[in-house]
Design a protein around this motif. Structure first.
Motif, mmCIF file in Angstrom:
data_model
loop_
_atom_site.group_PDB
_atom_site.id
_atom_site.type_symbol
_atom_site.label_atom_id
_atom_site.label_comp_id
_atom_site.label_asym_id
_atom_site.label_seq_id
_atom_site.Cartn_x
_atom_site.Cartn_y
_atom_site.Cartn_z
ATOM 1 N N ALA A 67 -3.740 -7.210 -16.680
ATOM 2 C CA ALA A 67 -3.773 -8.540 -16.076
ATOM 3 C C ALA A 67 -2.691 -9.456 -16.638
ATOM 4 C CB ALA A 67 -5.145 -9.172 -16.283
ATOM 5 N N PHE A 68 -2.144 -9.116 -17.791
ATOM 6 C CA PHE A 68 -1.140 -9.954 -18.425
ATOM 7 C C PHE A 68 0.250 -9.318 -18.385
ATOM 8 C CE2 PHE A 68 -5.266 -10.701 -20.326
ATOM 9 C CZ PHE A 68 -5.383 -12.071 -20.247
ATOM 10 N N LYS A 69 0.395 -8.278 -17.552
ATOM 11 C CA LYS A 69 1.681 -7.588 -17.474
ATOM 12 C C LYS A 69 2.105 -7.413 -16.025
ATOM 13 C CE LYS A 69 2.158 -5.035 -21.758
ATOM 14 N NZ LYS A 69 2.810 -3.827 -22.282
ATOM 15 N N VAL A 85 -8.986 -8.586 -3.846
ATOM 16 C CA VAL A 85 -8.549 -7.670 -4.902
ATOM 17 C C VAL A 85 -8.157 -6.320 -4.309
ATOM 18 C CG1 VAL A 85 -9.344 -6.346 -6.896
ATOM 19 C CG2 VAL A 85 -9.845 -8.783 -6.734
ATOM 20 N N TYR A 86 -8.961 -5.822 -3.378
ATOM 21 C CA TYR A 86 -8.649 -4.543 -2.739
ATOM 22 C C TYR A 86 -7.320 -4.610 -1.989
ATOM 23 C CZ TYR A 86 -8.974 -0.592 0.463
ATOM 24 O OH TYR A 86 -8.710 0.550 1.182
ATOM 25 N N LYS A 87 -7.082 -5.706 -1.291
ATOM 26 C CA LYS A 87 -5.831 -5.835 -0.553
ATOM 27 C C LYS A 87 -4.639 -5.955 -1.500
ATOM 28 C CE LYS A 87 -7.818 -7.765 3.664
ATOM 29 N NZ LYS A 87 -7.850 -8.891 4.622
ATOM 30 N N ALA A 96 0.080 -2.789 -4.041
ATOM 31 C CA ALA A 96 0.629 -2.304 -5.318
ATOM 32 C C ALA A 96 0.841 -3.409 -6.342
ATOM 33 C CB ALA A 96 1.939 -1.539 -5.096
ATOM 34 N N THR A 97 0.302 -4.594 -6.143
ATOM 35 C CA THR A 97 0.370 -5.645 -7.155
ATOM 36 C C THR A 97 -0.837 -5.512 -8.079
ATOM 37 O OG1 THR A 97 -0.703 -7.145 -5.605
ATOM 38 C CG2 THR A 97 1.694 -7.255 -5.727
ATOM 39 N N LEU A 98 -0.796 -4.500 -8.913
ATOM 40 C CA LEU A 98 -1.944 -4.172 -9.758
ATOM 41 C C LEU A 98 -2.234 -5.266 -10.771
ATOM 42 C CD1 LEU A 98 -1.304 -0.378 -10.431
ATOM 43 C CD2 LEU A 98 -2.708 -1.435 -8.673
ATOM 44 N N ALA A 155 -5.857 -6.959 -11.223
ATOM 45 C CA ALA A 155 -6.529 -6.928 -12.521
ATOM 46 C C ALA A 155 -6.859 -8.339 -13.002
ATOM 47 C CB ALA A 155 -5.657 -6.213 -13.551
ATOM 48 N N ALA A 156 -5.969 -9.286 -12.729
ATOM 49 C CA ALA A 156 -6.218 -10.670 -13.123
ATOM 50 C C ALA A 156 -7.419 -11.233 -12.375
ATOM 51 C CB ALA A 156 -4.979 -11.522 -12.853
#
Length: 318
Positions: free
Chosen positions: A50-52, A274-276, A281-283, A287-288
């Motif tokens: 979430a921080f990367k 979150v699923y979208k 690919a913006t993981l 995660a955030a």
């Protein structure tokens, strides 16, 4: 000399003795402990994503350590997005309705079934109410499509036969808040009912026998015996439900609506978003969002339990 003896006695009292029963209980708890370590505690390492600016280029660990730090930038889209208010409104708004209906209706239904004299009829009603809980949202989505399809849907065929015009239900957001609430209640009603009904059936029958002797009506028995006895279970389930107020059933809001863009304003919640984000690919952003859900969920359950403790300390969970 006296202090030395007292110290030795204290050491004896504090000495831990391992019994055979301790070994048995440890072995019994070992599978659950291993499960929690593997699937609950080890995955918490992924919070770092979430921080990367997570980049997929190799193995998971190499991706985590080689991805650049971005601080709290992944969290900004949650609050700066034009759709942030819609997403938060849908998530909290639907959950408030689900919590209220998820307590009131199962309690009423459990009390009604508990008053039945026929055990056979009671078992039949329990089975009928509990069966939808085992259906997946994929199956419910297929059934919903059979009813709401524009070309061959049962509802549209009924409208045409009555002289009306067919409705493209998946393009009409005005109807869907009612559909979603109805489906959620229909699917979860039996599960909550069974919990409350189990509590009702375990109550001491002498309370009701004494009430009947005193001339109490069924309503008075329910008000002064059943509901007070159910209070602890109701409060516990309420606190747990409040702890998930920032979570929604992904299958309900994504599968049943078939991800229709026309229903975005009434069906998009944090879980769907979150699923979208994962699909794009913006993981790091996904995660955030999941991290914010976890933190807020923990905060709400602690606040709810604190409020309950202030009002009724005996009903609090801890």
């Amino acid at each position: 000399m006296k202090s030395t003896v007292e110290l030795q006695d204290k050491r004896k009292r504090l000495r831990i003795r391992w019994h055979k029963q301790d070994t048995e209980l440890t072995l019994l708890a070992l599978p659950t402990t291993i499960w929690y370590i593997l699937f609950c505690f080890l995955p918490m390492f992924g919070i770092i994503i979430a921080f990367k600016n997570f980049r997929i280029s190799g193995g998971f660990l190499s991706n985590v350590f080689n991805s650049p730090w971005v601080g709290f930038k992944n969290f900004e889209f949650l609050f700066k997005s034009n759709d942030a208010w819609i997403i938060i409104r849908n998530t909290i708004g639907y959950n408030i309705i689900f919590i209220v209906l998820g307590i009131v209706l199962p309690v009423l239904l459990a009390i009604m079934i508990g008053l039945l004299h026929s055990r056979k009829a009671s078992k039949v009603y329990q089975t009928m109410m509990f069966l939808p809980y085992f259906l997946s949202w994929v199956v419910v989505s297929a059934v919903g499509w059979a009813f709401l399809s524009f070309d061959k849907g049962i509802l549209n065929q009924m409208l045409v036969n009555m002289g009306g015009d067919p409705v493209n239900w998946y393009m009409e957001p005005a109807y869907w808040p009612y559909f979603l609430i109805l489906l959620n209640v229909w699917k979860g009603l039996g599960y909550g009912m069974v919990i409350y009904l189990a509590t009702i059936t375990s109550l001491d029958s002498t309370y009701y026998e004494a009430a009947v002797i005193d001339g109490a009506s069924i309503w008075q028995q329910t008000r002064y015996i059943t509901l007070p006895m159910l209070k602890l279970v109701i409060v516990m389930l309420f606190i747990l439900a409040v702890g998930r107020i920032f979570y929604t059933d992904f299958g309900l809001f994504y599968q049943v609506t078939r991800d229709s863009n026309s229903l975005f304003n009434v069906s998009t919640t944090i879980d769907v978003m979150v699923y979208k984000q994962l699909k794009s690919a913006t993981l790091g952003m996904a995660a955030a969002a999941a991290f914010v859900q976890s933190v807020l969920g923990c905060a709400t359950i602690l606040i709810a339990n604190w409020i309950v403790r202030k009002i009724d300390p005996d009903s609090a969970m801890m």
